[in-house]
Design a protein around this motif. Structure first.
Motif, short mmCIF file in Angstrom:
data_model
loop_
_atom_site.label_atom_id
_atom_site.label_comp_id
_atom_site.label_asym_id
_atom_site.label_seq_id
_atom_site.Cartn_x
_atom_site.Cartn_y
_atom_site.Cartn_z
N SER A 213 38.93 38.48 35.57
CA SER A 213 37.99 38.39 36.69
C SER A 213 36.80 37.51 36.33
CB SER A 213 37.52 39.79 37.09
OG SER A 213 36.88 40.44 36.02
N ALA A 214 36.35 37.59 35.08
CA ALA A 214 35.25 36.73 34.64
C ALA A 214 35.67 35.26 34.67
CB ALA A 214 34.80 37.13 33.24
N LEU A 215 36.89 34.99 34.23
CA LEU A 215 37.39 33.62 34.23
C LEU A 215 37.50 33.07 35.64
CD1 LEU A 215 38.56 31.22 32.69
CD2 LEU A 215 40.79 32.34 32.74
N LEU A 216 37.99 33.89 36.57
CA LEU A 216 38.12 33.45 37.96
C LEU A 216 36.76 33.20 38.60
CD1 LEU A 216 41.03 35.78 39.16
CD2 LEU A 216 41.12 33.31 38.73
N LYS A 217 35.80 34.03 38.29
CA LYS A 217 34.45 33.83 38.84
C LYS A 217 33.86 32.50 38.35
CE LYS A 217 33.11 38.67 39.54
NZ LYS A 217 32.18 39.77 39.14
N LEU A 218 34.08 32.19 37.09
CA LEU A 218 33.55 30.94 36.56
C LEU A 218 34.29 29.73 37.14
CD1 LEU A 218 32.87 31.87 32.84
CD2 LEU A 218 31.21 30.98 34.46
N LEU A 219 35.58 29.89 37.38
CA LEU A 219 36.35 28.80 37.98
C LEU A 219 35.88 28.50 39.40
CD1 LEU A 219 39.98 29.56 36.77
CD2 LEU A 219 38.48 27.72 36.03
N LYS A 220 35.54 29.55 40.15
CA LYS A 220 35.06 29.35 41.52
C LYS A 220 33.76 28.57 41.53
CE LYS A 220 37.20 33.49 43.52
NZ LYS A 220 36.95 34.83 44.14
#
Length: 280
Positions: A213-220
């Motif tokens: 979830s942290a990785l996806l937030k940073l990708l967004k």
């Protein structure tokens, strides 16, 4: 997840680089000290080349050495200048209060800094004593569990001095641009380091959901910071990492570039023969 390392290609690339560096060093030593290898077969080959009119080989080899050294010096100079500038900017942006709180909380005194920045950032930078850098936007955006997962990921890079290793690999790729396999090695080496850091973070937190979830937030956010002396949390091998997090039981397979490997061996062997022949 088992990480299937293309160890044979990595080892082969290492020996190719060592062979080139040794040959360049031997040839340079010959130029400056008139060192003789004392092998009659090599001298016979040298005479053969001269007989068929290949007199510009020495000039070509000397230009190759000079250009390689020049690329190394240029790359070093640029990266050192960028590193100094980057460090000065970070020093101005540090939030001392949050830095002290988080360093105490995660037991990372003198190893973690928090900067005031509107974009979510998480990276590890530095050569001798790498530091973890987080932005205030990242701290505010992530939950406590997600933030811990990101910090564990960066701790892996910090403990293994990955920024320095990344810099060395990048330097070799730049200087020895005529050995194409090194570019492939650089890409997949960084992929393996990121996956290893993700695996370490999941082991430390016993949870893969927070890391993903942290990785996806940073990708967004789509804000990526790339430097040869820094390893950023979300700027490398994102697809492979997501696959690894979602399916940790699967192996990561890398398609070996057989043609590139053969071409690289051909180039290094050819240069080795030329260096040997040019050193009577």
């Amino acid at each position: 997840m088992k990480i299937k390392r293309p160890g044979l290609v990595f080892t082969l690339s290492f020996f190719l680089v060592v062979a080139l560096i040794v040959q360049m060093a031997m040839y340079s030593l010959h130029l400056f000290s008139n060192w003789n290898l004392m092998f009659t077969v090599f001298e016979a080959c040298h005479n053969l080349f001269r007989a068929i009119g290949i007199s510009s080989m020495n000039v070509m080899l000397e230009m190759l050495i000079l250009s390689t050294v020049a690329l190394v010096l240029i790359r070093l100079t640029k990266q050192i200048a960028r590193y100094v500038t980057f460090s000065k900017r970070l020093a101005v942006l540090i939030d001392e209060s949050i830095t002290n709180q988080m360093a105490d909380h995660y037991e990372l005194q003198h190893s973690l800094i928090v900067i005031i920045h509107e974009a979510p950032l998480a990276l590890t930078y530095g050569f001798v004593k790498p530091k973890i850098v987080l932005s205030t936007a990242l701290v505010n955006m992530l939950t406590e569990e997600e933030l811990r997962a990101v910090i564990c990921h960066e701790q892996f890079h910090q403990q293994h001095r990955d920024p320095f290793k990344k810099f060395l690999v990048t330097l070799l790729v730049t200087a020895l641009w005529y050995v194409p396999i090194l570019k492939w090695v650089s890409k997949h080496y960084q992929t393996l380091r990121e996956i290893a850091a993700d695996r370490f973070a999941m082991q430390q937190t016993n949870n893969r959901v927070d890391l993903s979830s942290a990785l996806l937030k940073l990708l967004k956010n789509e804000h990526r910071l790339r430097h040869a002396f820094a390893v950023s949390f979300a700027d490398t091998s994102v697809n492979d990492r997501i696959q690894h997090i979602l399916s940790p039981e699967k192996e990561v397979h890398a398609t070996l570039p057989v043609g590139t490997i053969c071409y690289s061996i051909y180039i290094v062997l050819g240069l080795t023969v030329m260096f040997t022949v040019a050193t009577p």
